[in-house]
Design a protein around this motif. Structure first.
Motif, PDB file in Angstrom:
ATOM      1  N   HIS A  33       0.846  -1.164  -0.072  1.00  0.00           N
ATOM      2  CA  HIS A  33       0.001   0.009   0.005  1.00  0.00           C
ATOM      3  C   HIS A  33       0.878   1.166   0.034  1.00  0.00           C
ATOM      4  O   HIS A  33       0.494   1.871  -0.705  1.00  0.00           O
ATOM      5  CB  HIS A  33      -0.802  -0.049   1.189  1.00  0.00           C
ATOM      6  N   PHE A  34       2.090   1.345   0.804  1.00  0.00           N
ATOM      7  CA  PHE A  34       2.657   2.443   0.941  1.00  0.00           C
ATOM      8  C   PHE A  34       3.643   2.594  -0.573  1.00  0.00           C
ATOM      9  O   PHE A  34       3.649   3.557  -0.810  1.00  0.00           O
ATOM     10  CB  PHE A  34       3.847   2.105   1.962  1.00  0.00           C
ATOM     11  N   GLU A  35       4.020   1.537  -1.010  1.00  0.00           N
ATOM     12  CA  GLU A  35       4.657   1.573  -2.402  1.00  0.00           C
ATOM     13  C   GLU A  35       3.703   2.277  -3.340  1.00  0.00           C
ATOM     14  O   GLU A  35       3.977   2.929  -4.318  1.00  0.00           O
ATOM     15  CB  GLU A  35       5.402   0.238  -2.798  1.00  0.00           C
ATOM     16  N   GLN A  36       2.452   1.758  -3.426  1.00  0.00           N
ATOM     17  CA  GLN A  36       1.575   2.117  -4.341  1.00  0.00           C
ATOM     18  C   GLN A  36       1.264   3.562  -3.990  1.00  0.00           C
ATOM     19  O   GLN A  36       1.071   4.398  -5.307  1.00  0.00           O
ATOM     20  CB  GLN A  36       0.193   1.450  -4.199  1.00  0.00           C
ATOM     21  N   LEU A  37       1.218   4.006  -2.757  1.00  0.00           N
ATOM     22  CA  LEU A  37       0.903   5.673  -2.380  1.00  0.00           C
ATOM     23  C   LEU A  37       2.122   6.306  -2.888  1.00  0.00           C
ATOM     24  O   LEU A  37       2.001   7.407  -3.539  1.00  0.00           O
ATOM     25  CB  LEU A  37       0.752   5.542  -0.842  1.00  0.00           C
ATOM     26  N   MET A  38       3.373   5.845  -2.960  1.00  0.00           N
ATOM     27  CA  MET A  38       4.365   6.522  -3.438  1.00  0.00           C
ATOM     28  C   MET A  38       4.379   6.674  -4.948  1.00  0.00           C
ATOM     29  O   MET A  38       4.727   7.513  -5.506  1.00  0.00           O
ATOM     30  CB  MET A  38       5.817   5.710  -3.096  1.00  0.00           C
ATOM     31  N   VAL A  39       4.190   5.625  -5.530  1.00  0.00           N
ATOM     32  CA  VAL A  39       4.001   5.458  -7.057  1.00  0.00           C
ATOM     33  C   VAL A  39       2.746   6.407  -7.434  1.00  0.00           C
ATOM     34  O   VAL A  39       3.138   7.468  -8.599  1.00  0.00           O
ATOM     35  CB  VAL A  39       3.499   4.035  -7.744  1.00  0.00           C
ATOM     36  N   ASN A  40       1.646   6.566  -6.901  1.00  0.00           N
ATOM     37  CA  ASN A  40       0.590   7.425  -6.953  1.00  0.00           C
ATOM     38  C   ASN A  40       1.071   8.896  -6.885  1.00  0.00           C
ATOM     39  O   ASN A  40       0.764   9.913  -7.709  1.00  0.00           O
ATOM     40  CB  ASN A  40      -0.612   7.130  -6.214  1.00  0.00           C
ATOM     41  N   MET A  41       1.908   9.306  -5.966  1.00  0.00           N
ATOM     42  CA  MET A  41       2.278  10.564  -5.808  1.00  0.00           C
ATOM     43  C   MET A  41       3.260  11.076  -6.744  1.00  0.00           C
ATOM     44  O   MET A  41       3.340  12.067  -7.186  1.00  0.00           O
ATOM     45  CB  MET A  41       2.929  10.657  -4.309  1.00  0.00           C
ATOM     46  N   LEU A  42       4.229  10.112  -7.080  1.00  0.00           N
ATOM     47  CA  LEU A  42       5.287  10.290  -8.271  1.00  0.00           C
ATOM     48  C   LEU A  42       4.267  10.672  -9.444  1.00  0.00           C
ATOM     49  O   LEU A  42       4.874  11.516 -10.176  1.00  0.00           O
ATOM     50  CB  LEU A  42       6.432   9.086  -8.260  1.00  0.00           C
ATOM     51  N   ASP A  43       3.596   9.776  -9.720  1.00  0.00           N
ATOM     52  CA  ASP A  43       2.601  10.089 -10.993  1.00  0.00           C
ATOM     53  C   ASP A  43       2.092  11.499 -10.906  1.00  0.00           C
ATOM     54  O   ASP A  43       1.987  12.100 -11.766  1.00  0.00           O
ATOM     55  CB  ASP A  43       1.542   8.905 -10.999  1.00  0.00           C
ATOM     56  N   GLU A  44       1.467  11.773  -9.795  1.00  0.00           N
ATOM     57  CA  GLU A  44       0.632  13.029  -9.619  1.00  0.00           C
ATOM     58  C   GLU A  44       1.851  14.218  -9.756  1.00  0.00           C
ATOM     59  O   GLU A  44       1.466  15.270 -10.371  1.00  0.00           O
ATOM     60  CB  GLU A  44       0.002  13.158  -8.152  1.00  0.00           C
ATOM     61  N   ARG A  45       2.935  14.141  -9.197  1.00  0.00           N
ATOM     62  CA  ARG A  45       3.963  15.264  -9.491  1.00  0.00           C
ATOM     63  C   ARG A  45       4.330  15.426 -10.854  1.00  0.00           C
ATOM     64  O   ARG A  45       4.491  16.245 -11.359  1.00  0.00           O
ATOM     65  CB  ARG A  45       5.131  14.598  -8.481  1.00  0.00           C
ATOM     66  N   ASP A  46       4.354  14.121 -11.548  1.00  0.00           N
ATOM     67  CA  ASP A  46       4.651  14.167 -12.904  1.00  0.00           C
ATOM     68  C   ASP A  46       3.499  15.038 -13.746  1.00  0.00           C
ATOM     69  O   ASP A  46       4.150  16.098 -14.636  1.00  0.00           O
ATOM     70  CB  ASP A  46       5.061  12.831 -13.692  1.00  0.00           C
ATOM     71  N   ARG A  47       2.417  14.512 -13.302  1.00  0.00           N
ATOM     72  CA  ARG A  47       1.207  15.298 -14.323  1.00  0.00           C
ATOM     73  C   ARG A  47       1.436  16.707 -13.743  1.00  0.00           C
ATOM     74  O   ARG A  47       1.090  17.603 -14.660  1.00  0.00           O
ATOM     75  CB  ARG A  47      -0.108  14.628 -13.707  1.00  0.00           C
ATOM     76  N   LEU A  48       1.515  17.174 -12.625  1.00  0.00           N
ATOM     77  CA  LEU A  48       1.668  18.538 -12.147  1.00  0.00           C
ATOM     78  C   LEU A  48       2.636  19.328 -12.783  1.00  0.00           C
ATOM     79  O   LEU A  48       2.689  20.338 -13.243  1.00  0.00           O
ATOM     80  CB  LEU A  48       1.525  18.786 -10.608  1.00  0.00           C
ATOM     81  N   LEU A  49       3.940  18.834 -12.950  1.00  0.00           N
ATOM     82  CA  LEU A  49       5.044  19.291 -13.616  1.00  0.00           C
ATOM     83  C   LEU A  49       4.485  19.430 -15.060  1.00  0.00           C
ATOM     84  O   LEU A  49       5.146  20.476 -15.632  1.00  0.00           O
ATOM     85  CB  LEU A  49       6.310  18.452 -13.505  1.00  0.00           C
ATOM     86  N   ASP A  50       4.086  18.653 -15.858  1.00  0.00           N
ATOM     87  CA  ASP A  50       3.807  18.748 -16.926  1.00  0.00           C
ATOM     88  C   ASP A  50       2.586  19.950 -17.267  1.00  0.00           C
ATOM     89  O   ASP A  50       2.621  20.825 -18.184  1.00  0.00           O
ATOM     90  CB  ASP A  50       2.978  17.193 -17.774  1.00  0.00           C
ATOM     91  N   THR A  51       1.571  19.887 -16.342  1.00  0.00           N
ATOM     92  CA  THR A  51       0.875  21.077 -16.550  1.00  0.00           C
ATOM     93  C   THR A  51       1.493  22.364 -16.189  1.00  0.00           C
ATOM     94  O   THR A  51       1.248  23.390 -16.898  1.00  0.00           O
ATOM     95  CB  THR A  51      -0.475  20.684 -15.277  1.00  0.00           C
ATOM     96  N   LEU A  52       2.413  22.443 -15.441  1.00  0.00           N
ATOM     97  CA  LEU A  52       3.116  23.553 -14.930  1.00  0.00           C
ATOM     98  C   LEU A  52       3.931  23.926 -16.378  1.00  0.00           C
ATOM     99  O   LEU A  52       3.739  25.097 -16.576  1.00  0.00           O
ATOM    100  CB  LEU A  52       4.218  23.187 -13.985  1.00  0.00           C
ATOM    101  N   ARG A  53       4.603  23.147 -17.000  1.00  0.00           N
ATOM    102  CA  ARG A  53       5.223  23.555 -18.096  1.00  0.00           C
ATOM    103  C   ARG A  53       4.210  24.075 -19.297  1.00  0.00           C
ATOM    104  O   ARG A  53       4.784  24.841 -19.839  1.00  0.00           O
ATOM    105  CB  ARG A  53       5.818  22.137 -18.660  1.00  0.00           C
ATOM    106  N   GLU A  54       3.282  23.404 -19.320  1.00  0.00           N
ATOM    107  CA  GLU A  54       2.161  23.653 -20.395  1.00  0.00           C
ATOM    108  C   GLU A  54       1.826  25.015 -19.957  1.00  0.00           C
ATOM    109  O   GLU A  54       1.667  25.957 -20.949  1.00  0.00           O
ATOM    110  CB  GLU A  54       1.088  22.805 -20.330  1.00  0.00           C
ATOM    111  N   THR A  55       1.421  25.395 -18.827  1.00  0.00           N
ATOM    112  CA  THR A  55       0.839  26.749 -18.438  1.00  0.00           C
ATOM    113  C   THR A  55       2.032  27.670 -18.715  1.00  0.00           C
ATOM    114  O   THR A  55       1.682  28.750 -19.166  1.00  0.00           O
ATOM    115  CB  THR A  55       0.404  26.705 -16.936  1.00  0.00           C
ATOM    116  N   GLN A  56       3.312  27.468 -18.250  1.00  0.00           N
ATOM    117  CA  GLN A  56       4.434  28.272 -18.352  1.00  0.00           C
ATOM    118  C   GLN A  56       4.529  28.593 -20.079  1.00  0.00           C
ATOM    119  O   GLN A  56       4.661  29.713 -20.308  1.00  0.00           O
ATOM    120  CB  GLN A  56       5.524  27.959 -18.135  1.00  0.00           C
ATOM    121  N   GLU A  57       4.391  27.494 -20.901  1.00  0.00           N
ATOM    122  CA  GLU A  57       4.540  27.772 -22.236  1.00  0.00           C
ATOM    123  C   GLU A  57       3.297  28.740 -22.746  1.00  0.00           C
ATOM    124  O   GLU A  57       3.460  29.740 -23.534  1.00  0.00           O
ATOM    125  CB  GLU A  57       4.466  26.504 -23.085  1.00  0.00           C
ATOM    126  N   SER A  58       2.340  28.238 -22.262  1.00  0.00           N
ATOM    127  CA  SER A  58       0.927  29.296 -22.442  1.00  0.00           C
ATOM    128  C   SER A  58       1.338  30.765 -22.116  1.00  0.00           C
ATOM    129  O   SER A  58       0.899  31.637 -22.670  1.00  0.00           O
ATOM    130  CB  SER A  58      -0.282  28.619 -21.872  1.00  0.00           C
TER     131      SER A  58
END
Length: 107
Positions: A30-55
């Motif tokens: 469960h902890f490992e899955q939580l960490m994976v989910n957190m890392l995935d969410e971080r990656d999505r947020l970073l992608d969104t941040l990059r797109e927003t900065q470009e915009s």
């Protein structure tokens, strides 16, 4: 303050057998899955941040272009405005003169 003690993992034991040895394997997974989910969410947020900065960058560039065009048009208007005033002034006097001439000819 309380802290939990994690079970020790024997490094000689293969990964497939570790889950069956530990009573906390469910919490570990469960902890490992939580960490994976957190890392995935971080990656999505970073992608969104990059797109927003470009915009934002594109919008700022467009704003600069519009400001430049506005200033250019304002300069053209300001340079043409004195000519318009002279033209309007001459036009008003010529219209009054035509009216006066027409009125004079009427008598």
């Amino acid at each position: 303050m309380m802290c939990e003690v994690m079970p020790t993992i024997n490094e000689d034991t293969p990964m497939s057998q570790r889950g069956s040895q530990s009573s906390g394997s469910d919490s570990d997974s469960h902890f490992e899955q939580l960490m994976v989910n957190m890392l995935d969410e971080r990656d999505r947020l970073l992608d969104t941040l990059r797109e927003t900065q470009e915009s934002l960058s594109l919008a700022q560039q467009r704003l600069q272009d519009v400001i430049y065009d506005r200033d250019s048009l304002q300069r053209q208007l300001n340079s043409a405005l004195p000519q318009l005033k002279v033209y309007r002034h001459c036009n008003m006097h010529s219209e009054k003169g035509v009216v006066l001439v027409k009125a004079f000819h009427a008598f």
